[in-house]
Design a protein around this motif. Structure first.
Motif, PDB file in Angstrom:
ATOM      1  N   ASP A  59       4.460  19.481 -20.041  1.00 35.25           N
ATOM      2  CA  ASP A  59       4.150  20.612 -19.121  1.00 35.25           C
ATOM      3  C   ASP A  59       2.637  20.189 -18.572  1.00 35.25           C
ATOM      4  O   ASP A  59       2.531  20.262 -17.457  1.00 35.25           O
ATOM      5  N   ILE A  60       1.897  19.945 -19.655  1.00 33.89           N
ATOM      6  CA  ILE A  60       0.429  19.779 -19.204  1.00 33.89           C
ATOM      7  C   ILE A  60       0.419  18.515 -18.050  1.00 33.89           C
ATOM      8  O   ILE A  60      -0.232  18.448 -17.337  1.00 33.89           O
ATOM      9  N   LEU A  61       1.222  17.553 -18.560  1.00 30.19           N
ATOM     10  CA  LEU A  61       1.336  16.135 -17.910  1.00 30.19           C
ATOM     11  C   LEU A  61       1.765  16.412 -16.392  1.00 30.19           C
ATOM     12  O   LEU A  61       1.124  15.798 -15.433  1.00 30.19           O
ATOM     13  N   TYR A  62       2.759  17.227 -16.597  1.00 28.15           N
ATOM     14  CA  TYR A  62       3.515  17.520 -15.103  1.00 28.15           C
ATOM     15  C   TYR A  62       2.356  18.370 -14.243  1.00 28.15           C
ATOM     16  O   TYR A  62       2.064  17.894 -13.054  1.00 28.15           O
ATOM     17  N   ALA A  63       1.598  19.183 -14.938  1.00 25.83           N
ATOM     18  CA  ALA A  63       0.330  19.757 -14.138  1.00 25.83           C
ATOM     19  C   ALA A  63      -0.593  18.899 -13.558  1.00 25.83           C
ATOM     20  O   ALA A  63      -1.033  18.966 -12.406  1.00 25.83           O
ATOM     21  N   VAL A  64      -0.897  17.794 -14.356  1.00 24.97           N
ATOM     22  CA  VAL A  64      -1.903  16.868 -14.176  1.00 24.97           C
ATOM     23  C   VAL A  64      -1.230  15.895 -13.060  1.00 24.97           C
ATOM     24  O   VAL A  64      -2.286  15.490 -12.145  1.00 24.97           O
ATOM     25  N   VAL A  65      -0.187  15.333 -13.144  1.00 27.21           N
ATOM     26  CA  VAL A  65       0.008  14.334 -12.286  1.00 27.21           C
ATOM     27  C   VAL A  65       0.498  14.909 -10.809  1.00 27.21           C
ATOM     28  O   VAL A  65       0.785  14.250 -10.040  1.00 27.21           O
ATOM     29  N   ASP A  66       1.223  16.178 -11.097  1.00 22.27           N
ATOM     30  CA  ASP A  66       1.480  16.708  -9.759  1.00 22.27           C
ATOM     31  C   ASP A  66       0.646  18.013  -9.323  1.00 22.27           C
ATOM     32  O   ASP A  66       0.833  19.088  -9.636  1.00 22.27           O
ATOM     33  N   PRO A  67      -0.440  17.684  -8.438  1.00 19.00           N
ATOM     34  CA  PRO A  67      -1.259  18.787  -8.101  1.00 19.00           C
ATOM     35  C   PRO A  67      -0.655  19.933  -7.152  1.00 19.00           C
ATOM     36  O   PRO A  67      -1.201  20.987  -6.731  1.00 19.00           O
ATOM     37  N   ARG A  68       0.371  19.648  -6.567  1.00 21.94           N
ATOM     38  CA  ARG A  68       1.107  20.612  -5.919  1.00 21.94           C
ATOM     39  C   ARG A  68       1.605  21.846  -6.575  1.00 21.94           C
ATOM     40  O   ARG A  68       1.691  23.002  -6.078  1.00 21.94           O
ATOM     41  N   GLU A  71       0.804  -1.261   0.105  1.00 24.25           N
ATOM     42  CA  GLU A  71       0.034  -0.179   0.092  1.00 24.25           C
ATOM     43  C   GLU A  71       0.917   1.400  -0.140  1.00 24.25           C
ATOM     44  O   GLU A  71       0.624   2.396  -0.586  1.00 24.25           O
ATOM     45  N   VAL A  72       1.916   1.170   0.897  1.00 26.21           N
ATOM     46  CA  VAL A  72       2.916   2.392   0.862  1.00 26.21           C
ATOM     47  C   VAL A  72       3.353   2.694  -0.589  1.00 26.21           C
ATOM     48  O   VAL A  72       3.338   3.756  -1.096  1.00 26.21           O
ATOM     49  N   PHE A  73       3.703   1.527  -1.211  1.00 24.91           N
ATOM     50  CA  PHE A  73       4.521   1.524  -2.270  1.00 24.91           C
ATOM     51  C   PHE A  73       3.372   2.179  -3.348  1.00 24.91           C
ATOM     52  O   PHE A  73       3.541   3.075  -4.222  1.00 24.91           O
ATOM     53  N   ARG A  74       2.221   1.621  -3.478  1.00 27.90           N
ATOM     54  CA  ARG A  74       1.297   1.901  -4.640  1.00 27.90           C
ATOM     55  C   ARG A  74       0.806   3.231  -4.431  1.00 27.90           C
ATOM     56  O   ARG A  74       0.552   4.099  -5.460  1.00 27.90           O
ATOM     57  N   LYS A  75       0.294   3.671  -3.069  1.00 31.31           N
ATOM     58  CA  LYS A  75      -0.370   4.996  -3.200  1.00 31.31           C
ATOM     59  C   LYS A  75       0.688   6.214  -2.748  1.00 31.31           C
ATOM     60  O   LYS A  75       0.372   7.361  -2.833  1.00 31.31           O
ATOM     61  N   HIS A  76       1.856   5.712  -2.225  1.00 32.13           N
ATOM     62  CA  HIS A  76       2.796   7.020  -1.802  1.00 32.13           C
ATOM     63  C   HIS A  76       4.068   6.948  -2.809  1.00 32.13           C
ATOM     64  O   HIS A  76       4.379   8.169  -3.548  1.00 32.13           O
ATOM     65  N   VAL A  77       4.804   6.028  -2.711  1.00 31.30           N
ATOM     66  CA  VAL A  77       6.163   5.939  -3.567  1.00 31.30           C
ATOM     67  C   VAL A  77       5.956   5.941  -5.091  1.00 31.30           C
ATOM     68  O   VAL A  77       6.453   6.818  -5.727  1.00 31.30           O
ATOM     69  N   PHE A  78       5.110   5.195  -5.580  1.00 34.31           N
ATOM     70  CA  PHE A  78       4.828   4.959  -6.974  1.00 34.31           C
ATOM     71  C   PHE A  78       4.330   6.281  -7.540  1.00 34.31           C
ATOM     72  O   PHE A  78       4.917   6.796  -8.614  1.00 34.31           O
ATOM     73  N   ARG A  79       3.316   6.745  -7.072  1.00 34.44           N
ATOM     74  CA  ARG A  79       2.846   8.083  -7.428  1.00 34.44           C
ATOM     75  C   ARG A  79       3.799   9.143  -7.641  1.00 34.44           C
ATOM     76  O   ARG A  79       3.841   9.741  -8.528  1.00 34.44           O
ATOM     77  N   ASN A  80       4.471   9.457  -6.402  1.00 35.05           N
ATOM     78  CA  ASN A  80       5.123  10.394  -6.408  1.00 35.05           C
ATOM     79  C   ASN A  80       6.467  10.267  -7.122  1.00 35.05           C
ATOM     80  O   ASN A  80       7.052  11.330  -7.776  1.00 35.05           O
ATOM     81  N   GLY A  81       7.126   9.110  -7.176  1.00 37.19           N
ATOM     82  CA  GLY A  81       8.345   8.795  -8.139  1.00 37.19           C
ATOM     83  C   GLY A  81       8.186   8.658  -9.589  1.00 37.19           C
ATOM     84  O   GLY A  81       8.991   8.873 -10.067  1.00 37.19           O
TER      85      GLY A  81
END
Lengths: 305, 319
Positions: free
Chosen positions: B306-315, B230-240
Motif C-alpha cells: 500500500d505504501i509503495l502504491y502511494a509512493v509510485v502513484d502520486p495521483r 523517451e516515451v517508453f522511459r518517461k511515460h509507458v514504463f513509469r505508469n506500467g
C-alpha cells in the motif's frame, strides 16, 4: 405506466432486430469461439482422457494400488510391472492410474464447494453492500493473512485427521475468499443495472435476483475462474501430499506417489517412480489452464492477455 | 504521507487482534494438551501432579485471561518451549526466520530479473513471433507447480550435475554460515519458487505495458515529438510498473506459502520447514509462533504494498 412505454422502444430497436436475425445467445457464441481455439479443445480432449484413465483404472491394470507385497519390492520396469514397483512392492502404474481419482475428486468437489460458498457470501456482500459487505470482506482480508497451504497444514496438524472428506472441507474453508471477492466485484457493478432494478420493482426476492438475474450475467468470469481454481486446487493437493498432509497412505494420489519417491536414491536411479506422477500433475494443471484461458477469450473477446 | 502510513499502521491493530485470537483459539481447540503429553502415565498421583502443573502454568484460568497472558508473553519475546526439540521456541525460529527472509528476497530478485524484462520486451513487439512463443511458454511454465520445478532442479543440478546442494540451509566446512554459503544453499529453492511466479509477472507486465501504451497521454507524448525511447522511459514504463509494484507486496504471502513446500523438498531450515516439523510432532508452541509470525509478515507485506502504491502513484490521494 413507465414499463409499458418501454415496449414500443425496444421492439423498434435496430440492435434487437439484428439479434433476432442471428438468434444465438451470448453463451452459445462464446462456445463457438471456444471450439475454434485449438489449444483449448485439445486440452479438453487430453483432460477427458486423463479422467477416463483414472475412472477406468481397474480395466487398465489388474494390480491393486494398496496391495503390499514385499517379495517384489523395488523392481525396475518389466512386462509384469510396466513402471516397476515401490519399496513395498506396490505397482507404480496402478498407483498412478488410481491416484488420479483422489486428485480429480478433490479438485472437482472442492471447486464446487468453493464456488458455492464464494457465490453465496460474495453475492450477499455485493448485493447488499453496507455492513454485510464490510463483515464478509473483513473476514476475507483476515483469511488472506494466512498463506493457504500453511493454514491447511496447521489445521490438519491440530485436528490430526486422515479422512479425505475432512481434508476436502478444510481446503474449501481456506480457499473461498478469493472467489467471494471476485463475485462481490461482479455483483457490485451488476447491482446498478436496469434489469436488476426492474426485477426489484416487480417484487422479486433477493435469491431470485441473485440466482436468476445476476448469476447468469456473470457466468463468463465465474466459469473461467472455476476452471483456474480447479487447477490450483489440484496443485495444492499434490503440494500437501508431498509434505505428508494431503491424501494419506495407503490411499494413492499423484501427490503421495511423488512424495514416496522423494529421496536421493529413488530420484537418482528410479525415474520411472517420480516422472509419471509429476508429468500427470503438470499435464492436468496445464490442460485446465489452457481451457481457462480459452474460456476467457471466448467469453470476453476484447480481453487483452 | 506520514499521516497516511500512521493511519494504515493503526488500521492494522484490529486485524492483528483477530489473528492472535484465531491462532490462540485454534491451538486451544487442539485435542490433548502439552501436560498430558509430557508426563509418564505411570507416575503415582498423576492427577494431582497434572492439576498442580495446570495451576502453575495458568491453564485453570478463564480463557480470556489465558489469552492475555499468552499475548503478553508473546510480545515480550517469551514464546514458550519446543517440546519436540527441547529448546526455547525462539532458538528454533530465529535462524529459520533469517533463512526464509533470505529465500524470499532471492526469489523476489529472480522473479524481477526474469519476469519483468521479458514482459517489457514482449510488450515492445506485441503479437510478433517472439511475443506469441513467449506467451505460450509462459502459460506452460505457469502450469508447472513450483515443487515439480524443485524436484527437477534437484535431479538435474544436484544429482546428475552435482553443482548445487540439494539439502540444508548451510553447508559444512570452513566457510559454513557465511553469507555466500547461505546464498549458495538458497539458490535452487529460490529458483524453484521464482520460475513459476516469473511467468505470472511477465504476463502481467506485458499486459500492463500494453495497456498504458494505448492511453491518451502516450499518444500525446508521441504527438509532442518525443523519441520512442523517451516515451517508453518517461511515460509507458513509469505508469506500467504501478500495478507490478503493488503486486510485489501482495505476493509475500504466496511466496511464504510456496516456500513451505519448497523448503521441505530441499530440507532448507526456514519457517516453512520448522512449521512442518512442528506440525508432524504436534509441537503446538512452535506452530503457534510460526503461524503468527507468518501472518504478521503477510500483513506487513500488504502494508508495504500500500505504501509503495502511494509512493509510485502520486495521483492517489489519501485523506
Amino acid at each position: 405506466m413507465a414499463t409499458n412505454m418501454l415496449i414500443p422502444e425496444t421492439s423498434t430497436d435496430p440492435g434487437k432486430l439484428n439479434a433476432r436475425r442471428s438468434s444465438k445467445s451470448p453463451n452459445r457464441l462464446a462456445m463457438e469461439r471456444f471450439m475454434k481455439n485449438k489449444m483449448a479443445v485439445a486440452s479438453v480432449i487430453v483432460l477427458l482422457l486423463i479422467v477416463a484413465m483414472s475412472l477406468a483404472a481397474p480395466l487398465l491394470t489388474h494390480w491393486n494400488p494398496r496391495q503390499v507385497n514385499l517379495m517384489i519390492a523395488d523392481q525396475p520396469p518389466s512386462a509384469q510391472h510396466l513402471l516397476g514397483t515401490d519399496d513395498q512392492g506396490i505397482d507404480y502404474l496402478a498407483r498412478d492410474l488410481y491416484g488420479g481419482r483422489a486428485d480429480l475428486l478433490i479438485g472437482f468437489v472442492d471447486m464446487v464447494f468453493v464456488m458455492v460458498i464464494g457465490i453465496v457470501l460474495g453475492g450477499l456482500a455485493g448485493y447488499y453492500g453496507g455492513w454485510i459487505d464490510s463483515i464478509i470482506m473483513r473476514f476475507c482480508d483476515f483469511m488472506f493473512n494466512f498463506p493457504f497451504i500453511l493454514l491447511i497444514i496447521v489445521i490438519v496438524a491440530v485436528f490430526n485427521f486422515s479422512n479425505i472428506w475432512l481434508l476436502i472441507c478444510v481446503i474449501a474453508f481456506t480457499s473461498w475468499p478469493a472467489i467471494a471477492r471476485l463475485v462481490r466485484g461482479l455483483f457490485l457493478s451488476l447491482r446498478e443495472s436496469e434489469y436488476v432494478l426492474a426485477a426489484q420493482t416487480v417484487g422479486a426476492g433477493v435469491w431470485r435476483i441473485i440466482l436468476k438475474h445476476m448469476l447468469p450475467n456473470s457466468i463468463g468470469p465465474l466459469v473461467v475462474n472455476a476452471t483456474l481454481l480447479m487447477s490450483n486446487l489440484i496443485g495444492a493437493e499434490a503440494a500437501l501430499a508431498i509434505v505428508g498432509f494431503g491424501v494419506k497412505q495407503p490411499s494413492p494420489s499423484w501427490g503421495n506417489v511423488l512424495s514416496g519417491a522423494l529421496n536421493f536414491l529413488v530420484l537418482q536411479s528410479e525415474p520411472w517412480a517420480w516422472i509419471p506422477p509429476a508429468f500427470l500433475i503438470t499435464l492436468t494443471i496445464l490442460c485446465m489452464n489452457f481451457i481457462g484461458d480459452g474460456l476467457r477469450d471466448a467469453f470476453d473477446p476484447t480481453f487483452e492477455k | 504521507m506520514g499521516a497516511y502510513i500512521l493511519r494504515r499502521l493503526l488500521g492494522m491493530i484490529p486485524m492483528l487482534f483477530a489473528i492472535t485470537v484465531f491462532v490462540f483459539l485454534l491451538m486451544h481447540a487442539a485435542p490433548g494438551n502439552a501436560i498430558d503429553g509430557m508426563l509418564n502415565p505411570r507416575i503415582q498421583n498423576i492427577d494431582q501432579l497434572k492439576q498442580h502443573l495446570r495451576e502453575i502454568n495458568g491453564l485453570n484460568k478463564p480463557l480470556w485471561q489465558q489469552y492475555v497472558i499468552w499475548l503478553r508473553n508473546f510480545v515480550q519475546g517469551n514464546w514458550g518451549y519446543s517440546f519436540s526439540q527441547h529448546v526455547p521456541v525462539r532458538d528454533v525460529i530465529g535462524p529459520a526466520l533469517v533463512n526464509t527472509l533470505l529465500l524470499a528476497a532471492m526469489a523476489e530478485v529472480f522473479i524481477l530479473i526474469i519476469g519483468v524484462p521479458l514482459g517489457i520486451y514482449q510488450s515492445r513487439n506485441p503479437y510478433g513471433g517472439f511475443d506469441n512463443t513467449a506467451s505460450v511458454v509462459n502459460l506452460i511454465l505457469f502450469s508447472i507447480p513450483y515443487y515439480i520445478v524443485g524436484i527437477f532442479a534437484i535431479y538435474l543440478l544436484a544429482i546428475k550435475l552435482p553443482i548445487f546442494p540439494s539439502q540444508n540451509a548451510v553447508g559444512t566446512g570452513p566457510d559454513a554460515g557465511t553469507l555466500m554459503d547461505h546464498i549458495y544453499h538458497a539458490l535452487l529453492p529460490a529458483l524453484s519458487v521464482a520460475l513459476t511466479s516469473s511467468a505470472v509477472y511477465s504476463r502481467y507486465t506485458r499486459g500492463s505495458m500494453l495497456d498504458v501504451a494505448r492511453r491518451d497521454f502516450t499518444r500525446t507524448a508521441y504527438a509532442k515529438g518525443l523519441r520512442e525511447g523517451e516515451v517508453f522511459r518517461k511515460h509507458v514504463f513509469r505508469n506500467g510498473m504501478i500495478p507490478i509494484v503493488t503486486q510485489f507486496g501482495f505476493d509475500i504471502g504466496g511466496l511464504i506459502g510456496g516456500a513451505v513446500i519448497v523448503e521441505n523438498l530441499f530440507a532448507y531450515q526456514g519457517m516453512g520447514y520448522v512449521t512442518l516439523q512442528a506440525a508432524t510432532t504436534q509441537d503446538y508452541n512452535v506452530i503457534m509462533a510460526t503461524t503468527l509470525l507468518i501472518a504478521i509478515g503477510v500483513l506487513i507485506g500488504n502494508l508495504i504494498a500500500d505504501i509503495l502504491y502511494a509512493v509510485v502513484d502520486p495521483r492517489i490521494r489519501y485523506d
